[in-house]
Design an enzyme around this catalytic site. Structure first.
Site, PDB file in Angstrom:
ATOM      1  N   THR A 212       2.129  10.274  -1.520  1.00 53.58           N
ATOM      2  CA  THR A 212       2.085   8.803  -1.500  1.00 53.58           C
ATOM      3  C   THR A 212       3.394   8.191  -1.994  1.00 53.58           C
ATOM      4  OG1 THR A 212       1.179   8.726  -3.748  1.00 53.58           O
ATOM      5  CG2 THR A 212      -0.415   8.768  -1.922  1.00 53.58           C
TER       6      THR A 212
ATOM      7  N   ALA B 153       0.841  -1.196   0.000  1.00 50.56           N
ATOM      8  CA  ALA B 153       0.000   0.000   0.000  1.00 50.56           C
ATOM      9  C   ALA B 153       0.881   1.254   0.000  1.00 50.56           C
ATOM     10  CB  ALA B 153      -0.909  -0.001   1.222  1.00 50.56           C
ATOM     11  N   HIS B 154       0.252   2.406  -0.178  1.00 46.75           N
ATOM     12  CA  HIS B 154       0.935   3.700  -0.103  1.00 46.75           C
ATOM     13  C   HIS B 154       0.223   4.553   0.947  1.00 46.75           C
ATOM     14  CE1 HIS B 154       3.488   3.509  -3.857  1.00 46.75           C
ATOM     15  NE2 HIS B 154       2.699   2.442  -4.007  1.00 46.75           N
ATOM     16  N   PRO B 155       0.940   5.471   1.599  1.00 47.92           N
ATOM     17  CA  PRO B 155       0.320   6.282   2.666  1.00 47.92           C
ATOM     18  C   PRO B 155      -0.660   7.313   2.107  1.00 47.92           C
ATOM     19  CG  PRO B 155       2.574   7.012   2.267  1.00 47.92           C
ATOM     20  CD  PRO B 155       2.375   5.792   1.435  1.00 47.92           C
TER      21      PRO B 155
END
Length: 205
Positions: free
Chosen positions: A83, A75-77
């Site tokens: 991101t 995932a990415h923040p």
């Protein structure tokens, strides 16, 4: 004629060998050409087809995963300013780091026993797919799937259960996927007849 056919077939296998990293693969499990498995576990007689990636995933026994699937990606923040991984501690293709603020992109994905996942499926990291479930080809799975449920579509939705709830509970209690091979050999001819299988099991216990 045989040589001209055999040579490209061998070269294809050599050039597309599966890449396995930091993973525990049962000796009876199989990973087909071009597939990538990292930080994962595969139980007895499970397999994945060609060009499938399985990351940070625990796979049970007797599970069939087809070709061109992506399971358990990072995932990415979403709640940070950016991101991009250049602003966090995660590793990847980009080596440049403006910041190394801690971020864990991977969440463990769990796939049960005797699961069937069709070709071209995408399964989000952190999802749990229960024993005996079926995922239709081309599905995008973003939520948990219950035992012996059939899900399909984009996003994947519940279609139906494979069996009545009473039968599902019996199969989950029997846990035939944990049986020794000798017992499976003795009962293998019953696997095509659910009712007879349950009758014989009840008679033996």
């Amino acid at each position: 004629m045989e040589c001209s056919y055999f040579f490209p077939k061998v070269m294809r296998k050599l050039l597309n060998r599966a890449a396995i990293k930091n993973s525990v693969i049962d000796r009876t499990a199989r990973i087909d050409i071009g597939s990538v498995v990292a930080n994962s576990m595969f139980g007895k007689y499970s397999y994945i087809g060609e060009h499938t990636s399985v990351l940070e995933t625990q796979v049970g026994s007797y599970t069939s995963i087809s070709s061109y699937c992506a399971i358990g990606g990072g995932a990415h923040p979403m709640d940070w300013v950016s991101t991009s991984p250049v602003f966090n501690s995660s590793t990847g293709l980009l080596k440049k780091k403006f910041s190394k603020s801690y971020y864990q992109p991977y969440v463990k994905t769990y796939i049960g026993n005797d699961v069937w996942i069709g070709a071209h499926c995408l399964i989000k990291g952190g999802v749990t797919i229960g024993d005996g479930a079926v995922i239709g080809m081309g599905s995008v799975v973003t939520k948990d799937v219950g035992a012996f449920e059939i899900h399909a579509g984009n996003p994947a939705r519940f279609i139906r259960k494979r069996f009545a709830d009473s039968v599902i509970q019996r199969l989950l209690a029997i846990k035939w996927w944990e049986w020794p091979e000798e017992r499976l050999r003795q009962t293998a001819d019953l696997f095509c007849d659910l009712e007879r299988f349950l009758e014989v099991y009840d008679g033996q216990n």
